[in-house]
Structures are given as C-alpha cells and as structure tokens.
Design an enzyme around this catalytic site. Structure first.
Site, short mmCIF file in Angstrom:
data_model
loop_
_atom_site.label_atom_id
_atom_site.label_comp_id
_atom_site.label_asym_id
_atom_site.label_seq_id
_atom_site.Cartn_x
_atom_site.Cartn_y
_atom_site.Cartn_z
N HIS A 95 5.55 9.40 6.55
CA HIS A 95 6.58 8.37 6.71
C HIS A 95 7.97 8.95 6.43
O HIS A 95 8.67 8.53 5.50
CB HIS A 95 6.29 7.18 5.79
CG HIS A 95 5.12 6.37 6.25
ND1 HIS A 95 4.35 5.63 5.39
CD2 HIS A 95 4.57 6.21 7.48
CE1 HIS A 95 3.37 5.04 6.07
NE2 HIS A 95 3.49 5.38 7.33
N HIS A 131 -0.40 -1.55 5.29
CA HIS A 131 -0.16 -0.13 5.07
C HIS A 131 -1.34 0.67 5.64
O HIS A 131 -2.48 0.23 5.60
CB HIS A 131 -0.03 0.15 3.57
CG HIS A 131 0.38 1.54 3.23
ND1 HIS A 131 -0.50 2.59 3.20
CD2 HIS A 131 1.60 2.06 2.91
CE1 HIS A 131 0.15 3.70 2.87
NE2 HIS A 131 1.43 3.40 2.69
N GLU A 174 -3.02 3.27 4.69
CA GLU A 174 -4.13 3.54 3.77
C GLU A 174 -4.96 2.29 3.53
O GLU A 174 -6.20 2.34 3.51
CB GLU A 174 -3.61 4.07 2.43
CG GLU A 174 -4.73 4.37 1.45
CD GLU A 174 -4.24 4.74 0.05
OE1 GLU A 174 -4.92 4.40 -0.93
OE2 GLU A 174 -3.17 5.38 -0.05
N CYS A 223 -3.65 7.44 -7.73
CA CYS A 223 -3.49 8.90 -7.82
C CYS A 223 -2.48 9.23 -8.91
O CYS A 223 -1.31 8.87 -8.81
CB CYS A 223 -3.03 9.46 -6.47
SG CYS A 223 -2.74 11.24 -6.50
N SER A 267 8.63 4.56 4.42
CA SER A 267 7.78 4.97 3.30
C SER A 267 7.81 3.95 2.17
O SER A 267 8.84 3.73 1.55
CB SER A 267 8.23 6.34 2.78
OG SER A 267 7.55 6.66 1.59
N SER A 268 6.65 3.36 1.88
CA SER A 268 6.56 2.42 0.75
C SER A 268 6.71 3.17 -0.56
O SER A 268 7.29 2.66 -1.52
CB SER A 268 5.22 1.67 0.79
OG SER A 268 4.13 2.56 0.71
N ASN A 269 6.19 4.40 -0.62
CA ASN A 269 6.33 5.20 -1.82
C ASN A 269 7.80 5.51 -2.11
O ASN A 269 8.23 5.48 -3.26
CB ASN A 269 5.54 6.50 -1.67
CG ASN A 269 5.72 7.46 -2.83
OD1 ASN A 269 6.41 8.47 -2.71
ND2 ASN A 269 5.13 7.13 -3.96
N SER A 299 6.67 11.70 0.41
CA SER A 299 6.74 11.94 1.85
C SER A 299 8.02 12.66 2.26
O SER A 299 8.33 12.74 3.45
CB SER A 299 6.65 10.59 2.60
OG SER A 299 7.64 9.69 2.13
#
Length: 286
Positions: free
Chosen positions: A39, A131, A133, A197, A225-227, A270
C-alpha cells in the site's frame, strides 16, 4: 539543521519478502500481482516500471492459462487459489508467514466447530472490514466470521453462543486487549488468540520515542495503508509537529524556520527505505 531517518521504520519482514519475490520472478518473465503489492503508490510505480502488472479479481478470471500471478503479503482466501487452479494460472505465493499461520489457525477453529449445531460458534476477527488481510481471513471460515473494529460494535455478537476471537496481524495491541476485557464481561464461553504481529506492534513505542527526539517529523506513507494511518496517529500523539506525506514533493519547507531544527523522517511497514531517503535528500538540498 539535522536530518535523521528512523532506523526502525520501513518494510516489515512480510513486505520485504514479497518485494524480493516480485523482483526475482520478474527476471524470469511476465508477472502479475493481485492487488497492489504494497500500500504505497511510489513503490508500486517502481515495480511497474520493471514490468509488474497489477490486476484485480475480474482480471484474474480472464487471464490466459499459464499466466503467473503473485499473491502479496496480505494473503488471499481459498477462493482465489481455486480460481487460479481452474484457469491453469501459476501462483507465486508471497503470503507473509505470520499471516499464513493465522489463516491456518482460523481455518482449524472453523473446521473443528462448524458442526456444533446445538451452540453454533462465532469466529470474531478484530480488524478493518474490507482490508485485504481480513478478506483472506474471512475466507477461511467460508465468510461466516464477524469483523469488528472496536468495543462499540459488540452488538454484532450473540453472547449466548461460544465466541472465538482472533486479530488482524497489524491491529493495535491495546485495542485488542480492550476488546478481550469487554467480551469477558459479557460471556463466559469465550476463547481468544492474540495474533498481532509483534514486529509491527513494537514499532509504536519506538516511533513515539523517535518523534519526541525531533522538533519536526515527516511521516512518509501511502494513502491506502491502514498501518500508515495508525502509526502516523501514534507519531502525532508524541509530537504535534508531525506531518503526513507520500512523496518528497509534499515536504512543506515552510515548516522549517529555525536553522537548528531537528528533522525526523519515519514511515510505515509499507514505506520503502529509498522513499524516506529521497525525502532526506530533498531536505538536504533545502
């Protein structure tokens, strides 16, 4: 002016592995990737220049047989593998091992309890609906898993039935713990698995320490990107002079008014290292 790149920022292991797989497979010939490989638009564009073609699920269903398709680190539901097999498509599976293990655990839970007719179980996924994942995780349960993002959505759960809770790998540890506590208060038939993680979760403290050590922080991340959104918010909490950018061109040089300013550059799991370095070069030129 001092410029420092956060040594803990950049691709996580799973993304690095997927990027390396793409670069290696591109040397062998034509290669497609189902969805953006990461992302981050800048990194996607870099790999597309090398020949990587990004496709969607509609494209997958019409690709010629013997096409080669890479599955990114986020993982895919079983249906994707079935479609590829039916069409004679070669799969290069770059699913992150941590995500793959989580998929296996959710599928095992589903297969073990799916026939409990007296008290049908509920598999709950703490994650972001839609999402990539999470779509892959839901697929392990024939799309019966319930996805919730916070304790505000507990009304989606039937507390008279057994509950099995898992988490998207990149979600907040604190948010997961809050959810566990809230469900425990309402149910005694509850089993949870902390599947976050830690190599990603541990970045929060490291990132906040880095943000506090600088006067201004440029957080480099992709808008998809959600992260990146989560980590940026944590960074902003630690240093209000944190600014989200996606490319060196977005650096607002007017924010730097003091020649002794300490400028920090960081990013998401990312965010490629080369992009943070490009931001550093832009600042150095200034």
């Amino acid at each position: 002016m001092s410029i420092t790149i956060d040594q803990h920022s950049g691709f996580c292991f799973g993304v690095t592995r997927a990027i390396q797989a793409a670069e290696s497979e591109l040397q062998k010939g034509a290669l497609c990737c189902l969805g953006d490989i990461v992302h981050n638009g800048q990194e996607v564009a870099r790999l597309e220049l090398q020949g990587l073609q990004t496709i969607d699920y509609d494209d997958l269903r019409t690709l010629p047989s013997h096409s080669r398709v890479l599955l990114r680190a986020h993982g895919e539901p079983p249906a994707t593998y079935w479609i590829a097999q039916q069409r004679g498509i070669e799969i290069i599976d770059a699913t992150c091992p941590v995500v793959k293990k989580l998929q296996d655990r959710i599928r095992a839970c589903y297969e073990t309890h799916r026939n409990d007719e007296s008290l049908p179980p509920q598999i709950i996924i703490y994650g972001q609906p839609g999402h990539a994942e999470v779509i892959g995780l839901q697929g392990q349960t024939n799309n019966t898993a319930i996805v919730i993002e916070s304790v505000d959505q507990l009304d989606r759960i039937d507390f008279s039935r057994p509950i099995y809770l898992f988490s998207q790998t990149t979600k907040s540890v604190e948010g997961f713990q809050n959810l566990v506590k809230a469900i425990h208060e309402k149910s005694s038939n509850f089993e949870y698995h902390d599947t976050i993680c830690r190599s990603v979760a541990n970045r929060v403290k490291e990132l906040q320490d880095f943000a506090r050590a600088n006067d201004i922080v440029f957080f480099v991340g992709g808008t998809k990107s959600s992260n990146a959104k989560v980590l940026f918010n944590h960074c902003k909490e630690a240093n209000e002079n944190t600014y989200f950018i996606s490319s060196p061109d977005e650096v607002d040089l007017s924010k730097i008014t003091n020649p002794d300013t300490r400028v920090g550059i960081c990013g998401a799991t990312s965010t490629p290292q080369w992009l943070m370095e490009a931001v550093s070069e832009r600042l150095s030129a200034f």
